[in-house]
Each structure stands twice: as structure tokens, then as C-alpha cells.
Scaffold this motif. Structure first.
Motif, PDB file in Angstrom:
ATOM      1  N   ARG A  11       0.826  -1.204   0.000  1.00  0.00           N
ATOM      2  CA  ARG A  11       0.000   0.000   0.000  1.00  0.00           C
ATOM      3  C   ARG A  11       0.865   1.262   0.000  1.00  0.00           C
ATOM      4  N   ARG A  12       1.937   1.218   0.783  1.00  0.00           N
ATOM      5  CA  ARG A  12       2.823   2.378   0.818  1.00  0.00           C
ATOM      6  C   ARG A  12       3.467   2.628  -0.543  1.00  0.00           C
ATOM      7  N   SER A  71       0.828   4.025  -2.841  1.00  0.00           N
ATOM      8  CA  SER A  71       0.469   5.411  -2.514  1.00  0.00           C
ATOM      9  C   SER A  71       1.550   6.372  -2.979  1.00  0.00           C
ATOM     10  N   ARG A  72       2.802   5.924  -2.998  1.00  0.00           N
ATOM     11  CA  ARG A  72       3.862   6.792  -3.505  1.00  0.00           C
ATOM     12  C   ARG A  72       3.768   6.963  -5.005  1.00  0.00           C
ATOM     13  N   ARG A  95       1.108   6.241  -6.960  1.00  0.00           N
ATOM     14  CA  ARG A  95      -0.207   6.765  -7.381  1.00  0.00           C
ATOM     15  C   ARG A  95      -0.371   6.658  -8.892  1.00  0.00           C
ATOM     16  N   SER A 121      -3.660   0.524  -9.655  1.00  0.00           N
ATOM     17  CA  SER A 121      -4.921   0.370  -8.932  1.00  0.00           C
ATOM     18  C   SER A 121      -5.527  -1.015  -9.152  1.00  0.00           C
TER      19      SER A 121
END
Length: 210
Positions: free
Chosen positions: A179-180, A183-184, A186, A190
Motif C-alpha cells: 500500500r505504501r 500510494s507513492r 499513485r 490500482s
């Protein structure tokens, strides 16, 4: 065997059967049943008084009542030839002449000269071979299979649970790292994230059901 061995007292059993074992005291129970409407005194004798302990060896049985007698054979150092026993027991009984219960039972009560109605029953002694115990034991002792199996099963289930918890923690850690990273970036991960999360959820569900 029939308990109608005597006219005054029913005796069960009429044969004293001892599961013979060396160096071990063995007991056998007798039940005396008063078949009359009178007080009946009894006395138990044996041909080997040093070998057996009889408790009580005399007493009074109320009308239509029962009395229990325990015969205990002292520990024997040697087995008799062919496991044959020649010991005998004699159960004497006599109707008391009146309703007054005497303080003690005396030998005079069982003589014909006393005028009492007297009855005598002889009992044989039989030695039987005790049932062999299974090597796994069945008495719930720590060495028995019946004792160990539940604990082995519980231990196995605990190990599986701990392994599942440990794997669950690792999956959570990897999921947090993923997830980290996502999120970086982006970016276009997805769909990958959705698939990974779905797979992780399925695995966790399977593990927790075990």
C-alpha cells in the motif's frame, strides 16, 4: 448363581472368586439377604483364618433386609499349583428367639442344643486369572493412549493456529508495504492493488477457517 443357597439367608455369590495376583490384597464382597420375618444372626468362618480377613465376620440381619460382608485375601507370595484353591468358607445363620437384639453374636446361637433354627452354607474359593491390561492402558494414567491422544490433538491444533497467526501477520506486513509503494507511485497500479487485496483476503479467509 442363585442366591437361594440357605433357608434363612440368601447368599450372593455362593462362590468366592478372587482375581489372583501375587503380592496383592484382593477383596470379594458377599451380600446376605434375610428371607424371613425374624431377626437372623450370622457368623462367617473359614478354614484359613490367617489368610483371610472377614469384615464383619458376624452380625444380625433385620427381617427382609440385607447385610454386606467383605472378604479380603492377604497378599500371597506364591501361586497354588494349577491355581486350585482348597479353602472353604462357612456361613452360619440362626433365627433369634425374640425381638430383643443381643449386644453381641455368640457361638452358642448356632448350636442345635440352643433350640434355635440354624442353617449352614459352605462356600468355595475360586482363583481366576485377572484380565490382562492393554499396553496403552485404559485407566486414564499419564502413560495411557486414551490420556495422551486428546493432548496431542490439542497441541497440533495450537501449532496450526500459531502458524496461521504468524502467516497472517506476515501477509498484513506485506500488504502494508504494498500500500505504501502504491500510494507513492499513485499510478496505474490500482487494478493490481485490487487483485492483490482480493487474493490476500481469500487466503486469510481460508487460513482462519482451519
Amino acid at each position: 448363581m442363585s442366591s437361594d443357597a440357605g433357608e434363612l439367608l440368601g447368599i450372593e455369590p455362593i462362590e468366592l472368586r478372587f482375581p489372583f495376583e501375587l503380592n496383592k490384597q484382593i477383596s470379594c464382597a458377599l451380600q446376605l439377604t434375610n428371607k424371613t420375618e425374624k431377626q437372623v444372626a450370622f457368623k462367617v468362618k473359614t478354614t484359613s483364618p490367617k489368610k483371610y480377613c472377614v469384615r464383619p465376620n458376624n452380625g444380625i440381619v433385620a427381617p427382609r433386609s440385607t447385610a454386606d460382608v467383605v472378604v479380603t485375601m492377604q497378599a500371597q507370595r506364591e501361586a497354588p499349583p494349577d491355581m486350585q484353591c482348597k479353602d472353604k468358607f462357612l456361613v452360619q445363620s440362626a433365627i433369634l428367639p425374640n425381638e430383643d437384639i443381643p449386644k453381641e453374636v455368640t457361638g452358642d446361637m448356632f448350636t442345635k442344643q440352643s433350640g434355635n433354627v440354624v442353617d449352614e452354607v459352605k462356600l468355595k474359593v475360586v482363583y481366576v486369572t485377572p484380565h490382562p491390561r492393554n499396553e496403552g492402558f485404559e485407566d486414564g494414567s499419564p502413560g495411557s493412549l486414551s490420556y495422551q491422544e486428546p493432548f496431542a490433538l490439542i497441541s497440533k491444533l495450537m501449532e496450526e493456529k500459531n502458524s496461521a497467526v504468524e502467516l497472517n501477520n506476515k501477509l498484513r506486513q506485506e500488504l502494508d508495504l504494498l500500500r505504501r509503494d502504491i500510494s507513492r507511485q499513485r499510478g496505474g497500479f490500482s487494478l493490481v492493488l485490487v487483485l492483490v487485496v482480493a487474493i490476500m483476503g481469500i487466503l486469510l479467509g481460508l487460513l482462519m477457517k482451519r
